[in-house]
Scaffold this motif. Sequence first.
Motif: not given
Length: 828
Positions: A86, A182, A186, A238, A810
Motif C-alpha cells: 500500500n 480510494a 485505502g 481502496g 490510485m
Amino acid sequence: MKQEKLTKNVLPHVIAVLVMLLILVVYFKEVVVGDKIIQQGDVRNFLGMSKEAVDYRNSTGEEAYWIGNMFSGMPAYQVSLKIYGNLARYLDEFLWILIQRQVAVLFMTMLGFYVLLNVLKINPYLALAGALGYGFSSYFFIIIEAGHNSKLWAISYIAWVIAGLMLIFHRNKRILGATVLAFGLGMEIYANHLQITYYLLLAILIFGINELVFAINRKEIKPFITHSVYAAAGALIGVLMNTTLILTTSEYAKYSTRGKSELTQVDNTKKSSGLDPDYAFSWSYGISETFTLMIPRFMGGSSNETKVTTKELKEIAENQEGISFPTYWGDKPFTSGPVYVGAIICFLFVWGMFILPHRYKWWLFTATLLSIFLAWGRNFEAFNMLFFNYFPGYNKFRTVEMILVIAEFTMPFLAFMGLAYYVQHRDNLDKKKITQQFYYALGITAGLCLVIGLLGPSVMSFTADVDKRIQQKEFVDLLRAERANMLRMDSLRSFLFIALGAGLLWAYMTKKIQLNVLSIALCVLITLDMIPVNRRYLGTEAFVEPVSMEVQPYSADNFLKTNDKSYYRVYAVARGGLTQDAHTPYFHKSIGGYHGAKLKRYQELIENQLDKMNPNVLNMLNTKYIILNQQAIIPTNVDTSMQKINPGTEIIHKSSEGEFILRNTQAYGHAWITPKVEVVNTPDEALKKIGTVDSRKIAIVEKKMQPFLKSVAADSIKSTEYVKLQSSYSPNKLLYEANVEKDRFVTFSEIYYPKGWVAKIDGKEVPIIQTNYVLRGLIVPSGKHSIEFVFEPKNYQMGELVSKIASFLMFVLIGLCIFLWVKMPDKL
C-alpha cells in the motif's frame, strides 16, 4: 486579477490548516518541540508483543511472518507485520517525520473533517470550527493516553471516506470522489483496526440505503446507479490496496479466537463463530451514561481520577502524591474517561435535526441512534442480541462502546451541516419557524443541562460497585459527594457553553454580527469547551521522558538471560499469567502473552489445561522456567514451601522484586522421538487426553490426520537416536538434525498452523501432522536427516503484488484529477 482571486480562495484554507496545526502543537508542545513522549499504557504492551518481529526486521531487513515470543508461537499478522504494497502509507509516514505521530494523526482527523465540510461548500472558517469540534472529541485523547494508536489512526480516515462519497453522490464529482474514496478507504483499512472499519461500513450502509430511497422518491435511479458504480470502483481500489492485510487477516481469523471452535463439548454460545456475548458486551455504555455526550462527567470522571473538585479529596490528593480516585459510577468494569462530543455541538445537532432537509439528516440521525443503541450492549439486550446473532460479522468484536466513534462523527457533521444550511438559506427561510426551532433546541439541550445540574445531585445515588470494596465508609461518602459535585459542575458548565454558543448564533440570526465573526467566535468557544475536558485525561503529566517508556528487565529476566542461552519457554505466573503478560515476551519465549486474537486452539489449551498448570502440557511446550511470586495465586498442586510444582522442579533464583524462578528439568525440549502414536476421533478427546498421558511417550493425533500417518517403530528409543535444533532460533525458519535407526514419529514443541508452514526432510516436502492438539509432528524415515520448517505465507506474497498494482491505479487517478482540474474542471 486571477492571482487575487486565487489568493482569496486559497488563503482561508491555508489559515485553517495553520490554525489546526498551531492548536495541536500548543497542546502537545512538550512532545512536538520538547524531548518528551506521551506515556501510553498499551504501547508498552505492544513493545513486548512485537519485540521479536522488530528485532528480526532490524537485524535482517526482512519481515517475521511468525513470532515465537508469545503463546508458544503465532502468526505475526496482527502483531507487527509491515505491509509495503500500500504505497499511500508514505503520506502518513512523511507526516510522522514532520511532527509527532499522534499529533499527525489528530491533524489528519481534523483535516479530513475540514475537507468534508468544504466538499459541501461550507464557509472555510465555519468548517474550521467543525473540524476543531470533531478533532477534539474527548475519546480521541483518551485512546491516545491508553496507547490505542491504530484505533485513532483508523478513526482519522472516517471523514475522508465520507468526503469521497459526498463528492460522488452530492456534488456529482465522480472521478474526484472515487479518487478521494480510494485514498480514504485505502488508508482506513491500512490502519488495521478492523472494528473501526466495520463500524464505518455500517454508517456507509445506512448512507447507501438513504440515497437509494431518495433516488426512488425523485425517480433518479439511473444517476444513483452511475454514482454507485463510481463509488464501487473507488472502494474497490481502496480495498485492493490492502489485499495483503485482508488476505492474511481473513485467513488467520478462521483459526483465531474470532473463529469457530472445533470442540463439541462447549455451550452453544462458545461453539458459534465469534466471541462469547458476555465477553463482547463487557464494556457496554450505560443508557443514562449517554448523557456524557453533552455533560462530560455525568457519570463521574474516570476510574482513576486525579483532577477532583471537592475540598476534601483535594486535600487527600495533596497529602498522598500519585493517588487517584474511582469517581466513575457507571455500568462498565472501569473506564479512562467519558465520550464527550461537546455541549455546543449537541445544541447544533438538535437544531440541525429541525432545519436540515430529509436527505441530509436522516442517515446521520439513524447512524447516530444505531451507534448509541449498539454501544448500550447488554443494557439494551433484546436489540443487541439480535444484532450479535444475525448481523454478519458483528459478533467478532468486543468493547461495543467503541461504536460511539460513529456518533462522534455524525453528530458534529449533522450539527455543522445544519448551521451551514441556515447560513446558505437564511434569507429564504421562515424566520418565525426557524426562531421557534432555535428555542426548541435550546430548551432541549441547555434546559436539560440546567435541570440536571440543579436537581441531579439530590435525586441520583452516585453509587458504584467499587464502593463495596472500600472498607472506610467515610471515604465512600467523600467519593459520592465528589461524583455529585462533578455532575453539578459539568452540567452547569455545559449549560454555560450552550448559552454562549446560542447567543452567538442569535446575534448572527438577528444580523448583529457577520458570518466570519460567528465562525471565528465558534472556533474559540468550541476550543475552550473541548480542550479543558481533554486535559483531564491527557494533560502535561502524560508527557514523560523517553526512558520512562522503555521496558526494563526484572532481576529474574537478567538472571535467565545471563545463565541460559538456549531456546526455552517461560511461564510467568507472577506477571499477569497466560493472557495479560506483555513484559515476559520482551525478554523470553513465553507460553503466555498479551493479544486480543490468539489462536483458538491455544486459547482452549489455556482454559482446559494450562490454567490448571498441567505438568505434561507445560513439559510438551518446553516450559523450562516458571516465575512466581508471593502475591500470585499459587496453583493447588504447588506445595506451600513453593519448592516444587512437580518432581524435577526447583527454585533456582529469588529476585529483589520478590519473584521466584522455578526450573523445570522435565521440559521435553525442542523436539523428541515419540514411540507410540494414539489416534483419537475428535478434538475434544485430543484436548482431554494430553492432560492425562505422558507426551514424551505417546503422541495424540486426531483422526482427520490419519491419512498422513504410516507405520512407525514403537519399540524403545536407542541412545544413539536423537532430534536436535541444528542452529539458533529464527521465527520464519527452523533447522533440525535427526538420526533415527527406524521410521519414527517425532513431536516438535512448535505450534501447528495449517497455512504457510512447510516441512522438508533432506529438501523433500513432507506433511506436517497436527499433534497433541496444538503441536507439530513428522514421520521421519530411518537414517540421518536434516529437517527444515519454513513459514512461507503465500497470501502475503500474492497480496503485496496486488496491493502495489492497486496503489499504482490510485496514483493514476490522482494524476487524472490534477489534469482535469487544470484542463477540464467540469469533467471531474
